[in-house]
Design a protein around this motif. Sequence first.
Motif, PDB file in Angstrom:
ATOM      1  N   TYR A 133     -23.051 -22.843  42.532  1.00 41.76           N
ATOM      2  CA  TYR A 133     -21.871 -23.557  42.047  1.00 41.76           C
ATOM      3  C   TYR A 133     -21.719 -24.941  42.787  1.00 41.76           C
ATOM      4  O   TYR A 133     -21.869 -25.186  44.064  1.00 41.76           O
ATOM      5  CB  TYR A 133     -20.745 -22.741  42.083  1.00 41.76           C
ATOM      6  CG  TYR A 133     -20.926 -21.676  41.190  1.00 41.76           C
ATOM      7  CD1 TYR A 133     -20.824 -21.872  39.698  1.00 41.76           C
ATOM      8  CD2 TYR A 133     -21.124 -20.416  41.621  1.00 41.76           C
ATOM      9  CE1 TYR A 133     -21.001 -20.536  38.718  1.00 41.76           C
ATOM     10  CE2 TYR A 133     -21.166 -19.275  40.669  1.00 41.76           C
ATOM     11  CZ  TYR A 133     -21.235 -19.423  39.478  1.00 41.76           C
ATOM     12  OH  TYR A 133     -21.253 -18.222  38.747  1.00 41.76           O
ATOM     13  N   GLU A 134     -21.280 -25.922  42.008  1.00 41.85           N
ATOM     14  CA  GLU A 134     -20.602 -27.025  42.949  1.00 41.85           C
ATOM     15  C   GLU A 134     -19.537 -26.630  43.790  1.00 41.85           C
ATOM     16  O   GLU A 134     -18.734 -25.919  43.595  1.00 41.85           O
ATOM     17  CB  GLU A 134     -20.144 -28.144  41.926  1.00 41.85           C
ATOM     18  CG  GLU A 134     -21.055 -28.731  41.058  1.00 41.85           C
ATOM     19  CD  GLU A 134     -22.172 -29.644  41.737  1.00 41.85           C
ATOM     20  OE1 GLU A 134     -21.658 -30.010  42.596  1.00 41.85           O
ATOM     21  OE2 GLU A 134     -23.396 -29.786  41.130  1.00 41.85           O
ATOM     22  N   ARG A 135     -19.291 -27.204  45.120  1.00 36.50           N
ATOM     23  CA  ARG A 135     -18.608 -26.990  45.887  1.00 36.50           C
ATOM     24  C   ARG A 135     -17.074 -27.015  45.301  1.00 36.50           C
ATOM     25  O   ARG A 135     -16.248 -26.149  45.852  1.00 36.50           O
ATOM     26  CB  ARG A 135     -18.430 -27.957  47.426  1.00 36.50           C
ATOM     27  CG  ARG A 135     -19.868 -27.967  47.973  1.00 36.50           C
ATOM     28  CD  ARG A 135     -19.820 -26.615  48.956  1.00 36.50           C
ATOM     29  NE  ARG A 135     -19.004 -26.575  49.827  1.00 36.50           N
ATOM     30  CZ  ARG A 135     -19.099 -26.231  51.328  1.00 36.50           C
ATOM     31  NH1 ARG A 135     -20.503 -25.897  51.594  1.00 36.50           N
ATOM     32  NH2 ARG A 135     -18.325 -25.935  52.191  1.00 36.50           N
ATOM     33  N   PRO A 136     -16.577 -27.843  44.670  1.00 38.80           N
ATOM     34  CA  PRO A 136     -15.025 -27.738  44.130  1.00 38.80           C
ATOM     35  C   PRO A 136     -14.940 -26.550  43.314  1.00 38.80           C
ATOM     36  O   PRO A 136     -13.693 -25.862  43.528  1.00 38.80           O
ATOM     37  CB  PRO A 136     -15.051 -28.964  43.270  1.00 38.80           C
ATOM     38  CG  PRO A 136     -15.999 -29.951  43.812  1.00 38.80           C
ATOM     39  CD  PRO A 136     -17.228 -29.111  44.082  1.00 38.80           C
ATOM     40  N   LEU A 137     -15.905 -25.707  42.859  1.00 31.93           N
ATOM     41  CA  LEU A 137     -15.472 -24.493  42.037  1.00 31.93           C
ATOM     42  C   LEU A 137     -15.478 -23.390  43.207  1.00 31.93           C
ATOM     43  O   LEU A 137     -15.077 -22.234  42.495  1.00 31.93           O
ATOM     44  CB  LEU A 137     -16.901 -24.268  41.425  1.00 31.93           C
ATOM     45  CG  LEU A 137     -16.892 -25.234  39.896  1.00 31.93           C
ATOM     46  CD1 LEU A 137     -18.195 -24.949  39.151  1.00 31.93           C
ATOM     47  CD2 LEU A 137     -15.785 -25.084  39.018  1.00 31.93           C
ATOM     48  N   TRP A 138     -15.809 -23.450  44.291  1.00 31.07           N
ATOM     49  CA  TRP A 138     -15.613 -22.624  45.428  1.00 31.07           C
ATOM     50  C   TRP A 138     -14.232 -22.278  45.598  1.00 31.07           C
ATOM     51  O   TRP A 138     -13.929 -21.012  45.936  1.00 31.07           O
ATOM     52  CB  TRP A 138     -16.296 -22.957  46.587  1.00 31.07           C
ATOM     53  CG  TRP A 138     -17.987 -23.099  46.760  1.00 31.07           C
ATOM     54  CD1 TRP A 138     -18.472 -23.226  45.567  1.00 31.07           C
ATOM     55  CD2 TRP A 138     -18.770 -23.051  47.887  1.00 31.07           C
ATOM     56  NE1 TRP A 138     -19.929 -23.175  45.881  1.00 31.07           N
ATOM     57  CE2 TRP A 138     -20.066 -23.254  47.286  1.00 31.07           C
ATOM     58  CE3 TRP A 138     -18.441 -22.756  48.970  1.00 31.07           C
ATOM     59  CZ2 TRP A 138     -21.136 -23.089  48.159  1.00 31.07           C
ATOM     60  CZ3 TRP A 138     -19.566 -22.939  50.036  1.00 31.07           C
ATOM     61  CH2 TRP A 138     -21.094 -23.092  49.643  1.00 31.07           C
ATOM     62  N   ARG A 139     -13.485 -23.385  45.291  1.00 33.97           N
ATOM     63  CA  ARG A 139     -11.733 -23.132  45.553  1.00 33.97           C
ATOM     64  C   ARG A 139     -11.505 -21.723  44.446  1.00 33.97           C
ATOM     65  O   ARG A 139     -10.508 -21.054  45.122  1.00 33.97           O
ATOM     66  CB  ARG A 139     -10.963 -24.152  45.084  1.00 33.97           C
ATOM     67  CG  ARG A 139     -11.331 -25.396  46.159  1.00 33.97           C
ATOM     68  CD  ARG A 139     -10.379 -26.547  45.667  1.00 33.97           C
ATOM     69  NE  ARG A 139     -10.600 -27.470  46.688  1.00 33.97           N
ATOM     70  CZ  ARG A 139      -9.624 -27.797  47.795  1.00 33.97           C
ATOM     71  NH1 ARG A 139      -9.035 -26.770  47.971  1.00 33.97           N
ATOM     72  NH2 ARG A 139      -9.738 -28.577  48.818  1.00 33.97           N
ATOM     73  N   GLY A 140     -12.161 -21.489  43.245  1.00 37.32           N
ATOM     74  CA  GLY A 140     -11.689 -20.353  42.638  1.00 37.32           C
ATOM     75  C   GLY A 140     -12.158 -19.115  43.115  1.00 37.32           C
ATOM     76  O   GLY A 140     -11.305 -17.941  42.896  1.00 37.32           O
ATOM     77  N   LYS A 265     -11.584 -22.262  58.665  1.00 35.94           N
ATOM     78  CA  LYS A 265     -12.053 -23.547  58.498  1.00 35.94           C
ATOM     79  C   LYS A 265     -11.004 -24.071  57.451  1.00 35.94           C
ATOM     80  O   LYS A 265     -10.406 -23.447  56.645  1.00 35.94           O
ATOM     81  CB  LYS A 265     -13.593 -23.648  58.048  1.00 35.94           C
ATOM     82  CG  LYS A 265     -14.609 -23.174  58.927  1.00 35.94           C
ATOM     83  CD  LYS A 265     -15.925 -23.446  58.251  1.00 35.94           C
ATOM     84  CE  LYS A 265     -17.059 -22.990  59.405  1.00 35.94           C
ATOM     85  NZ  LYS A 265     -18.242 -22.841  58.695  1.00 35.94           N
ATOM     86  N   GLN A 266     -11.066 -25.409  57.568  1.00 32.64           N
ATOM     87  CA  GLN A 266     -10.214 -26.298  56.526  1.00 32.64           C
ATOM     88  C   GLN A 266     -11.046 -26.794  55.487  1.00 32.64           C
ATOM     89  O   GLN A 266     -11.442 -27.982  55.498  1.00 32.64           O
ATOM     90  CB  GLN A 266      -9.204 -27.261  57.176  1.00 32.64           C
ATOM     91  CG  GLN A 266      -8.199 -26.828  58.170  1.00 32.64           C
ATOM     92  CD  GLN A 266      -7.295 -25.759  57.394  1.00 32.64           C
ATOM     93  OE1 GLN A 266      -6.677 -26.417  56.631  1.00 32.64           O
ATOM     94  NE2 GLN A 266      -6.912 -24.535  57.770  1.00 32.64           N
ATOM     95  N   ASP A 267     -11.663 -25.854  54.768  1.00 31.22           N
ATOM     96  CA  ASP A 267     -12.567 -26.347  53.513  1.00 31.22           C
ATOM     97  C   ASP A 267     -12.081 -25.603  52.123  1.00 31.22           C
ATOM     98  O   ASP A 267     -10.901 -25.480  52.176  1.00 31.22           O
ATOM     99  CB  ASP A 267     -13.920 -26.008  53.753  1.00 31.22           C
ATOM    100  CG  ASP A 267     -14.261 -24.467  54.069  1.00 31.22           C
ATOM    101  OD1 ASP A 267     -13.192 -23.726  53.908  1.00 31.22           O
ATOM    102  OD2 ASP A 267     -15.223 -24.371  55.030  1.00 31.22           O
ATOM    103  N   GLU A 268     -12.790 -25.238  51.326  1.00 39.60           N
ATOM    104  CA  GLU A 268     -12.487 -24.664  50.015  1.00 39.60           C
ATOM    105  C   GLU A 268     -11.876 -23.437  50.259  1.00 39.60           C
ATOM    106  O   GLU A 268     -11.073 -23.286  49.293  1.00 39.60           O
ATOM    107  CB  GLU A 268     -13.827 -24.596  49.266  1.00 39.60           C
ATOM    108  CG  GLU A 268     -14.599 -25.789  48.758  1.00 39.60           C
ATOM    109  CD  GLU A 268     -15.436 -26.177  49.726  1.00 39.60           C
ATOM    110  OE1 GLU A 268     -16.075 -27.277  49.624  1.00 39.60           O
ATOM    111  OE2 GLU A 268     -15.732 -25.646  50.741  1.00 39.60           O
ATOM    112  N   ARG A 269     -12.031 -22.725  51.379  1.00 44.71           N
ATOM    113  CA  ARG A 269     -11.195 -21.443  51.542  1.00 44.71           C
ATOM    114  C   ARG A 269      -9.817 -21.596  51.743  1.00 44.71           C
ATOM    115  O   ARG A 269      -9.125 -20.668  51.701  1.00 44.71           O
ATOM    116  CB  ARG A 269     -12.071 -20.760  52.768  1.00 44.71           C
ATOM    117  CG  ARG A 269     -11.481 -21.251  54.174  1.00 44.71           C
ATOM    118  CD  ARG A 269     -12.219 -20.683  55.321  1.00 44.71           C
ATOM    119  NE  ARG A 269     -13.621 -20.895  55.419  1.00 44.71           N
ATOM    120  CZ  ARG A 269     -14.665 -20.235  55.983  1.00 44.71           C
ATOM    121  NH1 ARG A 269     -14.217 -19.302  56.684  1.00 44.71           N
ATOM    122  NH2 ARG A 269     -15.881 -20.592  55.980  1.00 44.71           N
TER     123      ARG A 269
END
Length: 328
Positions: A133-140, A265-269
Amino acid sequence: MEFRSVARESSAFQQPVSAAEIQEMCGRAFGAGVRVTSAVELGGGMYNTTYRVAAEGLPEPVILRIAPASERQFTSERELMRNEYATVPYLSTVASLVPRVLFADWSQEIISRDWVVQSHLTGVPAPDRLSAYERPLWRGFFAQLGEITSRVHSVRGGHFGPVAGPGFPTWSSAVFASLHSIADDLSASGLDAADVRKVAELAAEHGEVLDEIREPRLLTGDLWTVNTMLSPDAPEPVITGVLDLDRTLFGDPAADWTIRMAGAKQDERVSFWDTYSPRDASSAGAWRALVYEARHLGAIRLERHRLGNAEGVQESYVSLGKIVSALA
């Protein structure tokens, strides 16, 4: 029978069983007349030995998980499979996501190891699917993980410590026991445990801060991406299963491995916190978080030692040294 095991050294922590033993275990679980047609070892985990098993008469494959022999288990990881089994009645909030226990055997009559048969969860391991998946979708994905964790943490227990015991009347006594158990395992493995013992000593000086946690809540113990399953064809990540809840305990939710990883980490998580709740920003909460991190690092050191990761073991001393300095 189609029989496949992962190739391992004879000295490896995880050890296979034979096709004949799997046939006998399934005969005990499902009846003497059952005939196993396939047993394929799954290599994703690093603790139990796991096979996907198909047999005539069973509507779908099942998962056979076999614990390490008792003499191979660290004291701080004693009888994790039995702990997971004891946790099942507390998992109603996530019942649709966890495998069903079909049979459990602690007799050690067929093999000198505990074993359990569970239902086969649908989906694909998240480590194999999430990267598609595209990284922005990892937020879900992380938002779902936060919501699942929140449901688990809403469950109240009757004691502090591992679900199957030993139980402790206070959170501080459970934390001290865990730190000392990890330190004893490190020493027994020939590793320096002075830093872990120092953390236990420093924590004991302010045990009342730990005992501000008065209500035992259920902690997942090891929930993160590696222990989740995803839908194989959904247009965005959808968690369909949660695995390996064998390190569960009752205590402070902030001490959970999941919370540690969500804040790493300060990423999608960061989307985890959208569905969970904000972290405790108080000075007492920050102090407790240091003690919890020390406990995690001690356990990480043990696992790295078991896996032969000497460099990782040494890195743990640097990281834990910073914790000791911060607590002192």
